[in-house]
Design a protein around this motif. Structure first.
Motif, short mmCIF file in Angstrom:
data_model
loop_
_atom_site.label_atom_id
_atom_site.label_comp_id
_atom_site.label_asym_id
_atom_site.label_seq_id
_atom_site.Cartn_x
_atom_site.Cartn_y
_atom_site.Cartn_z
N GLU A 127 40.03 45.91 42.25
CA GLU A 127 38.93 46.30 43.15
C GLU A 127 37.61 45.62 42.81
OE1 GLU A 127 36.72 50.46 44.45
OE2 GLU A 127 38.63 50.54 43.41
N ASN A 128 37.35 45.38 41.53
CA ASN A 128 36.08 44.78 41.14
C ASN A 128 36.11 43.26 41.14
OD1 ASN A 128 37.65 44.42 38.83
ND2 ASN A 128 35.94 44.77 37.43
N GLN A 129 37.22 42.65 41.64
CA GLN A 129 37.34 41.19 41.66
C GLN A 129 37.87 40.69 43.01
OE1 GLN A 129 39.48 39.90 38.06
NE2 GLN A 129 38.95 41.91 37.23
N PRO A 130 37.35 41.20 44.11
CA PRO A 130 37.89 40.78 45.41
C PRO A 130 37.61 39.31 45.72
CG PRO A 130 35.85 41.96 45.72
CD PRO A 130 36.20 42.09 44.25
N HIS A 131 36.69 38.71 45.00
CA HIS A 131 36.29 37.32 45.22
C HIS A 131 37.11 36.32 44.41
CE1 HIS A 131 34.38 38.88 41.66
NE2 HIS A 131 34.19 37.65 41.23
N ARG A 132 38.02 36.80 43.56
CA ARG A 132 38.77 35.94 42.65
C ARG A 132 40.20 35.74 43.13
NH1 ARG A 132 42.22 36.73 38.36
NH2 ARG A 132 41.84 38.96 38.22
N GLY A 133 40.72 34.54 42.86
CA GLY A 133 42.13 34.23 43.08
C GLY A 133 42.69 33.56 41.85
N ASP A 134 43.98 33.75 41.61
CA ASP A 134 44.67 33.11 40.49
C ASP A 134 45.61 32.04 41.03
OD1 ASP A 134 43.44 35.06 38.97
OD2 ASP A 134 45.29 36.11 38.45
N ILE A 135 45.54 30.86 40.45
CA ILE A 135 46.48 29.80 40.79
C ILE A 135 47.72 30.01 39.92
CG2 ILE A 135 46.92 27.31 40.76
CD1 ILE A 135 44.91 28.19 42.92
N ALA A 136 48.89 29.98 40.56
CA ALA A 136 50.14 30.24 39.84
C ALA A 136 51.22 29.24 40.23
CB ALA A 136 50.62 31.66 40.14
N LYS A 137 52.03 28.91 39.27
CA LYS A 137 53.24 28.10 39.44
C LYS A 137 53.01 26.85 40.28
CE LYS A 137 55.76 30.81 36.97
NZ LYS A 137 54.65 31.43 36.24
N MET A 138 52.10 26.00 39.81
CA MET A 138 51.91 24.70 40.43
C MET A 138 53.03 23.82 39.89
SD MET A 138 50.77 21.68 41.36
CE MET A 138 50.54 20.93 39.77
N LEU A 139 54.00 23.54 40.73
CA LEU A 139 55.22 22.84 40.33
C LEU A 139 55.46 21.63 41.24
CD1 LEU A 139 57.55 25.98 40.14
CD2 LEU A 139 56.43 24.85 38.20
N VAL A 140 55.83 20.52 40.64
CA VAL A 140 56.24 19.34 41.40
C VAL A 140 57.55 18.84 40.80
CG1 VAL A 140 55.66 16.97 42.09
CG2 VAL A 140 53.86 18.72 41.98
N ARG A 194 39.55 29.62 49.90
CA ARG A 194 38.29 29.78 50.64
C ARG A 194 38.51 30.59 51.92
NH1 ARG A 194 37.87 24.38 49.57
NH2 ARG A 194 36.40 23.88 47.92
N THR A 195 39.56 30.22 52.65
CA THR A 195 39.89 30.93 53.90
C THR A 195 40.14 32.41 53.65
OG1 THR A 195 40.78 28.91 54.87
CG2 THR A 195 41.51 30.99 55.84
N ALA A 196 40.70 32.72 52.48
CA ALA A 196 40.99 34.11 52.11
C ALA A 196 39.75 34.81 51.54
CB ALA A 196 42.13 34.16 51.11
N GLY A 197 38.61 34.13 51.52
CA GLY A 197 37.38 34.75 51.05
C GLY A 197 37.19 34.70 49.54
N LYS A 198 37.91 33.83 48.87
CA LYS A 198 37.80 33.72 47.41
C LYS A 198 36.74 32.69 47.05
CE LYS A 198 41.10 36.67 47.09
NZ LYS A 198 40.83 38.04 46.70
N SER A 199 35.96 32.98 46.01
CA SER A 199 34.94 32.04 45.57
C SER A 199 35.13 31.61 44.12
CB SER A 199 33.54 32.65 45.74
OG SER A 199 33.43 33.85 45.00
N VAL A 200 36.03 32.26 43.39
CA VAL A 200 36.33 31.91 42.01
C VAL A 200 37.84 31.83 41.85
CG1 VAL A 200 36.17 32.61 39.58
CG2 VAL A 200 34.28 33.09 41.15
#
Length: 176
Positions: free
Chosen positions: A87-100, A122-128
């Motif tokens: 709830e206190n981090q609605p602006h954050r997103g985590d990058i996960a499983k970047m695989l090639v 960005r589209t999802a409203g994340k800034s960090v």
């Protein structure tokens, strides 16, 4: 940069149809030595179970799933943005499983996936955004080139697929 690669967001209605193809990429990466939470030998059942869980998260709108497909429509890479945060981090997103997949590396696939992840966040409203990666690996250089800022290194944080300890580097990116 490979122009024959299409990077796109997987919709909730189709996420489960990608499980088998994503399992192939995960198995290839782990067998190639990538420290991405799985140990050798990785079973197909383990990979399918993981991606089924991810697909269910896409359906629940907890994460964004991006895939890179080659000209034949075969998945050669993927990355996720975990958008379901406390709830206190609605602006954050985590990058996960970047695989090639190994056969598609050094062709700009990872760079395109990361740019698409930035846009989706960005589209999802994340800034960090935050992520972690094995210290000294190719991905570390990729993230630095893409504008990510190194936070620090934790020694002996995780295991490589063969069981040896590895350090992990944490990064953040402030999205404009």
């Amino acid at each position: 940069m490979n122009e024959n690669i299409d990077v796109r967001r997987v919709g909730a209605d189709e996420a489960l149809t990608y499980v088998e193809a994503l399992a192939d990429v995960l198995i290839d990466c782990v067998e190639g030595g990538a420290s991405v939470s799985f140990m050798l030998p990785i079973s197909r059942a383990t990979a399918v179970e993981f991606w089924t869980h991810v697909a269910q998260g896409v359906v629940r709108h907890e994460r964004i799933l991006l895939v890179a497909e080659d000209a034949q429509g075969k998945v050669v890479g993927t990355v996720q943005v975990v958008i379901d945060q406390p709830e206190n981090q609605p602006h954050r997103g985590d990058i996960a499983k970047m695989l090639v997949a190994r056969r598609a590396r050094r062709k700009g696939v990872a760079q395109r996936l990361m740019a698409a992840a930035d846009d989706a966040a960005r589209t999802a409203g994340k800034s960090v955004l935050v992520l972690d990666t094995v210290t000294g690996g190719d991905a570390e250089r990729l993230y630095e080139r893409a504008g990510w800022q190194r936070v620090g290194i934790v020694p002996n944080y995780a295991l490589m697929p063969d069981g040896t300890l590895c350090a992990t580097t944490f990064f953040h990116k402030q999205l404009a």
